[in-house]
Design a protein around this motif. Structure first.
Motif, PDB file in Angstrom:
ATOM      1  N   LEU A 181     -46.608  23.677  44.555  1.00 37.63           N
ATOM      2  CA  LEU A 181     -46.010  22.357  44.720  1.00 37.63           C
ATOM      3  C   LEU A 181     -46.617  21.438  43.676  1.00 37.63           C
ATOM      4  N   LEU A 182     -45.758  20.875  42.819  1.00 33.34           N
ATOM      5  CA  LEU A 182     -46.236  20.046  41.720  1.00 33.34           C
ATOM      6  C   LEU A 182     -46.743  18.696  42.211  1.00 33.34           C
ATOM      7  N   PRO A 183     -47.675  18.097  41.484  1.00 33.21           N
ATOM      8  CA  PRO A 183     -48.144  16.763  41.850  1.00 33.21           C
ATOM      9  C   PRO A 183     -46.997  15.764  41.872  1.00 33.21           C
ATOM     10  N   GLY A 184     -46.912  14.950  42.931  1.00 34.00           N
ATOM     11  CA  GLY A 184     -45.886  13.922  43.036  1.00 34.00           C
ATOM     12  C   GLY A 184     -44.499  14.461  43.292  1.00 34.00           C
ATOM     13  N   SER A 185     -44.394  15.709  43.765  1.00 37.55           N
ATOM     14  CA  SER A 185     -43.077  16.295  43.984  1.00 37.55           C
ATOM     15  C   SER A 185     -43.067  17.065  45.287  1.00 37.55           C
ATOM     16  N   ARG A 186     -41.874  17.196  45.869  1.00 36.06           N
ATOM     17  CA  ARG A 186     -41.704  18.015  47.061  1.00 36.06           C
ATOM     18  C   ARG A 186     -41.000  19.331  46.748  1.00 36.06           C
ATOM     19  N   ILE A 187     -40.871  19.634  45.464  1.00 30.08           N
ATOM     20  CA  ILE A 187     -40.202  20.858  45.047  1.00 30.08           C
ATOM     21  C   ILE A 187     -41.226  21.975  44.905  1.00 30.08           C
ATOM     22  N   ALA A 188     -41.012  23.072  45.602  1.00 35.09           N
ATOM     23  CA  ALA A 188     -41.881  24.243  45.489  1.00 35.09           C
ATOM     24  C   ALA A 188     -41.330  25.154  44.403  1.00 35.09           C
ATOM     25  N   ASN A 189     -42.163  25.486  43.427  1.00 38.09           N
ATOM     26  CA  ASN A 189     -41.752  26.345  42.327  1.00 38.09           C
ATOM     27  C   ASN A 189     -42.263  27.758  42.544  1.00 38.09           C
ATOM     28  N   SER A 190     -41.382  28.717  42.443  1.00 40.67           N
ATOM     29  CA  SER A 190     -41.780  30.118  42.528  1.00 40.67           C
ATOM     30  C   SER A 190     -42.442  30.501  41.214  1.00 40.67           C
ATOM     31  N   SER A 191     -43.675  30.956  41.297  1.00 45.14           N
ATOM     32  CA  SER A 191     -44.449  31.261  40.104  1.00 45.14           C
ATOM     33  C   SER A 191     -45.040  32.657  40.209  1.00 45.14           C
ATOM     34  N   SER A 192     -45.454  33.170  39.086  1.00 46.53           N
ATOM     35  CA  SER A 192     -46.183  34.435  39.072  1.00 46.53           C
ATOM     36  C   SER A 192     -47.096  34.466  37.863  1.00 46.53           C
ATOM     37  N   ALA A 193     -48.155  35.229  37.963  1.00 44.38           N
ATOM     38  CA  ALA A 193     -49.093  35.386  36.859  1.00 44.38           C
ATOM     39  C   ALA A 193     -49.757  36.749  36.995  1.00 44.38           C
ATOM     40  N   PRO A 194     -50.050  37.404  35.876  1.00 43.22           N
ATOM     41  CA  PRO A 194     -50.736  38.700  35.957  1.00 43.22           C
ATOM     42  C   PRO A 194     -52.196  38.524  36.339  1.00 43.22           C
ATOM     43  N   ILE A 195     -52.672  39.328  37.287  1.00 36.11           N
ATOM     44  CA  ILE A 195     -54.075  39.313  37.676  1.00 36.11           C
ATOM     45  C   ILE A 195     -54.573  40.752  37.766  1.00 36.11           C
ATOM     46  N   VAL A 196     -55.889  40.896  37.770  1.00 39.71           N
ATOM     47  CA  VAL A 196     -56.531  42.198  37.952  1.00 39.71           C
ATOM     48  C   VAL A 196     -56.950  42.339  39.409  1.00 39.71           C
ATOM     49  N   PHE A 197     -56.612  43.450  40.031  1.00 35.78           N
ATOM     50  CA  PHE A 197     -57.006  43.706  41.415  1.00 35.78           C
ATOM     51  C   PHE A 197     -57.244  45.191  41.612  1.00 35.78           C
ATOM     52  N   GLY A 198     -57.838  45.536  42.743  1.00 40.98           N
ATOM     53  CA  GLY A 198     -58.137  46.921  43.036  1.00 40.98           C
ATOM     54  C   GLY A 198     -57.036  47.592  43.840  1.00 40.98           C
ATOM     55  N   VAL A 199     -56.829  48.866  43.567  1.00 39.94           N
ATOM     56  CA  VAL A 199     -55.918  49.695  44.350  1.00 39.94           C
ATOM     57  C   VAL A 199     -56.760  50.790  44.978  1.00 39.94           C
TER      58      VAL A 199
END
Length: 469
Positions: A181-199
């Motif tokens: 949710l952006l500052p000063g807004s009620r719009i939720a943006n669908s986002s994604s980013a690559p991260i490192v995690f364990g399997v």
């Protein structure tokens, strides 16, 4: 709906692409502020070269510290392409996010709670990449015994927890999906980013308990490999987060990445140069009377907040004085008993009327006041009478650990910019006021976690499942 068309002219003629408006024109339901906020988000995505935008991120919380329900708090996250949902325990006492692999040996395949586990399949995600194991990246961790190389193209890990459970597997880099949710807004943006995690490819101990509902653990520690560290290092999320764990009913609550604006929050400094959320506990009071414990005991041993531990644990030198103080207050109306090493009492009146308040005093003048219901647990052993209550406080030889039981029904804010933790009592059924201030973002585009460099997991963590008393 406004329509438009784009004409593409080529050698063989023209092609027409019909366009539709993504958001309606400004009206009573859509303000110019919302539309400009969306534009700002798009511009920042372009500048950042990423599908992720910065803002407040909120995770739903399920489960409870109550043994009759789940005995833990967890949330859901989405990983991979296409995204799949995983249930993960919220753990501020470890760094690594890991989920179970579809090839995992000794992983639970079913649950007594009729909740089916979800497994991560690296080959089913188009964006998944196994982190390679090179001499430069993994050799230091091989020497320390916290990483290993099953093959030259795989960087592996092993994590051991204080409850003697363990998991091992390989590091993977893939998309982590979240709504911001952006500052000063009620719009939720669908986002994604690559991260490192364990399997995880192997588990043991309480991790294979058939009462477990989780597919893995979401480490929220202070180390470089934790999800908040990875995302905040790129300026995608603020360097402040909070949780509010609901204690009554079916539990639940809120876990949010953002600055809490509620009134009455008191803060204590984080201990420098620690990977977990250590603070300086100075004294403990029962019914307003200070326990006769040398403050050096708490300073030398350390105290930290851990959502992955169910109960609270006091260092040896403080445990017996605490039990003796509580027993002295209730001895005229409650018969003491022992259950699984925990001090219990047979009570025939309301515990809130009989038991004293417990107060933990920290550096900076912050105090955490616990009502009886916030440090007592009703026994669930079938042979016990209905009035058997136990101290949800155990003994630990080295540390003081503040687990879910004493953290519930309060907002706890972890401010990594100002290096402090704050809290206040709050109705966790409600949504707290949250803000995104620019001072909580790191102006960094490049991730420090593109390879195994810096992927040192905690050799010992504090994740522990609830055991019945």
């Amino acid at each position: 709906m406004m329509l438009a068309a784009v004409y593409l002219f080529g050698i063989d003629g023209a092609a027409v692409l019909h366009l539709e408006r993504n958001l309606p024109l400004p009206s009573n339901s859509t303000s110019i502020e919302q539309l400009t906020a969306r534009d700002r988000a798009r511009h920042e995505r372009i500048l950042r070269g990423s599908t992720a935008v910065h803002g407040v991120v909120s995770f739903p919380v399920y489960g409870s510290a109550d043994a009759n329900i789940f005995g833990l708090y967890y949330t859901t996250i989405n990983l991979g392409s296409p995204p799949r949902e995983f249930k993960v325990v919220i753990d501020t006492g470890s760094d690594v996010l890991w989920v179970m692999s579809n090839t995992c040996v000794n992983c639970p395949r079913s649950s007594n709670l009729q909740i089916q586990p979800t497994f991560f399949d690296t080959t089913a995600s188009s964006t998944a990449r196994v982190i390679p194991c090179t001499h430069k990246d993994c050799a230091p961790f091989n020497r320390s015994g916290t990483a290993w190389c099953p093959r030259s193209d795989q960087c592996g890990y092993t994590i051991r927890y204080l409850d003697s459970s363990a998991t091992s597997g390989v590091y993977v880099k893939d998309e982590f999906h979240f709504d911001s949710l952006l500052p000063g807004s009620r719009i939720a943006n669908s986002s994604s980013a690559p991260i490192v995690f364990g399997v995880s490819t192997y588990q043991s101990g309480h991790l294979i308990d058939t009462n477990n509902v989780a597919d893995g653990i979401l480490g929220f520690g202070r180390g470089d490999l934790s999800v908040p560290s990875q995302l905040s290092s790129r300026g995608l999320i603020p360097r402040v987060f909070a949780h509010c764990l609901k204690g009554d009913g079916m539990g639940g609550g809120t876990f949010v990445l953002g600055k809490i604006l509620e009134q009455g929050i008191t803060y204590t400094p984080l201990t420098p140069n620690k990977q977990l959320y250590f603070v300086n506990l100075q004294s403990i009071a029962v019914n307003g009377d200070m326990l006769a414990v040398d403050p050096v005991v708490f300073t030398n041993r350390g105290t930290f907040f851990d959502t992955g531990t169910t109960y609270a644990y006091l260092v040896d030198e403080a445990y017996n004085p605490f039990v003796n103080a509580v027993t002295a207050v209730v001895s005229q109306s409650a018969a003491p008993a022992m259950r699984e090493g925990f001090q219990c009492y047979l009570v025939d009146v309301s515990v809130s009327q009989l038991f004293p308040a417990m107060t933990l005093n920290f550096a900076g003048g912050a105090s955490l006041v616990l009502k009886p219901e916030e440090y007592l647990v009703q026994s669930v052993v079938s042979l016990d009478p209905a009035g058997m209550w136990c101290l949800g406080v155990g003994k630990h030889p080295k540390l003081t650990i503040l687990g879910e039981l004493v953290l519930k029904d309060k907002i706890f804010e972890y401010d990594l910019v100002h290096q402090q933790i704050g809290w206040t009592h709050f109705n966790c059924s409600s949504t707290p006021n949250v803000s995104v201030s620019r001072e909580y973002f790191v102006n960094s585009v490049r991730s420090r976690l593109s390879t195994c460099a810096g992927l040192l997991p905690l050799a010992i963590s504090t994740y522990a499942f609830l055991f019945v008393i």
